[in-house]
Scaffold this motif. Structure first.
Motif, PDB file in Angstrom:
ATOM      1  N   GLU A  87      -8.487   0.295   5.977  1.00 21.61           N
ATOM      2  CA  GLU A  87      -9.021  -0.179   4.693  1.00 21.61           C
ATOM      3  C   GLU A  87      -8.262  -1.402   4.213  1.00 21.61           C
ATOM      4  OE1 GLU A  87      -8.453   3.312   2.436  1.00 21.61           O
ATOM      5  OE2 GLU A  87     -10.395   4.206   2.953  1.00 21.61           O
ATOM      6  N   ARG A  88      -6.980  -1.399   4.456  1.00 27.78           N
ATOM      7  CA  ARG A  88      -6.140  -2.525   4.037  1.00 27.78           C
ATOM      8  C   ARG A  88      -6.578  -3.806   4.742  1.00 27.78           C
ATOM      9  NH1 ARG A  88      -0.901  -3.694   2.325  1.00 27.78           N
ATOM     10  NH2 ARG A  88       0.100  -5.397   3.458  1.00 27.78           N
ATOM     11  N   LYS A 126      -0.661   5.084  -0.550  1.00 33.08           N
ATOM     12  CA  LYS A 126      -1.832   5.523   0.214  1.00 33.08           C
ATOM     13  C   LYS A 126      -1.795   7.022   0.545  1.00 33.08           C
ATOM     14  CE  LYS A 126      -0.379   4.657   5.015  1.00 33.08           C
ATOM     15  NZ  LYS A 126      -0.730   3.950   6.258  1.00 33.08           N
ATOM     16  N   SER A 133       0.837  -1.220   0.000  1.00 30.28           N
ATOM     17  CA  SER A 133       0.000   0.000   0.000  1.00 30.28           C
ATOM     18  C   SER A 133       0.866   1.261   0.000  1.00 30.28           C
ATOM     19  CB  SER A 133      -0.934   0.009   1.219  1.00 30.28           C
ATOM     20  OG  SER A 133      -1.750  -1.132   1.251  1.00 30.28           O
ATOM     21  N   ALA A 153      -4.786   2.017  -0.031  1.00 30.91           N
ATOM     22  CA  ALA A 153      -5.586   1.805   1.178  1.00 30.91           C
ATOM     23  C   ALA A 153      -4.871   2.271   2.437  1.00 30.91           C
ATOM     24  CB  ALA A 153      -5.949   0.332   1.300  1.00 30.91           C
ATOM     25  N   GLU A 168      -6.959  -1.557  -5.666  1.00 32.61           N
ATOM     26  CA  GLU A 168      -7.420  -0.626  -4.635  1.00 32.61           C
ATOM     27  C   GLU A 168      -6.522  -0.628  -3.406  1.00 32.61           C
ATOM     28  OE1 GLU A 168     -11.525   0.282  -2.078  1.00 32.61           O
ATOM     29  OE2 GLU A 168     -11.425  -1.384  -3.512  1.00 32.61           O
TER      30      GLU A 168
END
Length: 323
Positions: A314-315, A288, A285, A310, A306
């Motif tokens: 969210e991850r 981010k 990520s 993140a 996505e």
């Protein structure tokens, strides 16, 4: 050797390593300062020799026909002055190489000490305390990982600090930007305002980036290779859990500016970055904290999974969904 004697030997060796590590790190820092100083002096003498050569050649051309200033005299002058100056510069470069080798030997010395200590831990494991000593051995490997990791972060900072942009001002070269400040200038040069306003799709944008990268590979090539090496080093570490690997990648991400993330974004979509770097950027990520307003087209965000953008929470949700 019984268990208590082996444990005592390990404790003594650990204390010696701690003391020696502090001494070695201090010596490495001192050698780094000397390398920087003598490298600067070497280049000063190189430029002095170049200036004297140019002056002598101009003088020869201007005076050759009128005063008989012959090639023999020019050769003698060059051999007696310029060659001496450049020989001195070469001596400095040789000394810098010697200091670099000395730094490497110090690092190897510390590595050998840790390897020897790891062997002692292995012997203690075999003496009956396998579970406990395995944990201590893991801690030792973690220390070795952290030593290497933070050295890599330090090297990354040095690479960034070594980037500079120069321009001609009042007839001489001056530094217009240094370090991370260069990336905002890179952004303006790679993607001029007229190009950004057209909101180009991903293919011409990546092509535009590739053209800029080719011209500035001397500054950006080392940067991206080293960053990829750090992420790969984290990924391949067997001592860390997935969550710990992510936490260490956060330390690298914290060093990156918005413009650096923009170039990392497009490098991950380039021909060189897409096979390997893109996967690591998504896995950790790394994007981010990216400023999406800098993207040439917000639709380019869809080129990454996505999870690449993140946050920590969210991850976790995305990883749970994936399972």
């Amino acid at each position: 050797m019984n268990k208590s004697e082996l444990e005592k030997e390990i404790n003594e060796a650990s204390e010696r390593i701690k003391t020696r590590q502090s001494e070695i790190e201090t010596e490495i820092d001192r050698l780094g300062e000397q390398i920087s100083k003598f490298t600067n002096w070497a280049w000063i003498f190189v430029w002095i020799g170049a200036f004297v050569s140019a002056f002598a050649l101009i003088y020869f051309i201007c005076t050759n026909t009128e005063k008989g200033f012959g090639l023999n005299l020019l050769g003698d002058f060059m051999a007696g002055t310029v060659a001496s100056v450049w020989s001195l510069a070469g001596l400095f470069f040789i000394y810098v190489a010697f200091l670099g080798q000395k730094q490497q030997l110090l690092n190897q010395q510390l590595e050998i000490m840790y390897s020897q200590l790891e062997v002692k831990y292995t012997r203690l494991e075999l003496s009956g305390q396998k579970a406990e000593m395995a944990e201590q051995n893991k801690t030792l490997r973690r220390q070795r990982f952290e030593n290497t990791f933070f050295q890599l972060l330090s090297n990354h900072q040095e690479i960034v600090n070594g980037i500079d942009l120069k321009r001609v001002r009042d007839g001489s070269w001056t530094t217009s930007a240094e370090g991370r400040d260069c990336f905002s200038t890179f952004y303006e040069r790679a993607f001029p305002k007229g190009f950004r306003l057209r909101k180009h799709p991903i293919e011409p944008t990546v092509e535009k980036y590739a053209e800029f990268y080719k011209v500035n590979q001397s500054d950006l090539g080392h940067y991206f290779r080293h960053m990829y090496h750090i992420l790969k080093f984290i990924k391949k570490s067997k001592e860390l859990t997935k969550e710990e690997k992510y936490n260490y990648s956060n330390l690298l991400r914290a060093l990156l500016s918005s413009y650096e993330l923009l170039f990392i974004f497009y490098n991950g979509l380039s021909e060189a970055g897409k096979p390997k770097l893109k996967q690591l950027l998504e896995e950790f990520s790394m994007l981010k904290n990216m400023d999406f307003e800098l993207l040439i087209n917000i639709e380019h965000k869809k080129e990454y999974k996505e999870i690449a953008f993140a946050s920590s929470e969210e991850r976790k949700k995305l990883l749970r969904t994936k399972k």
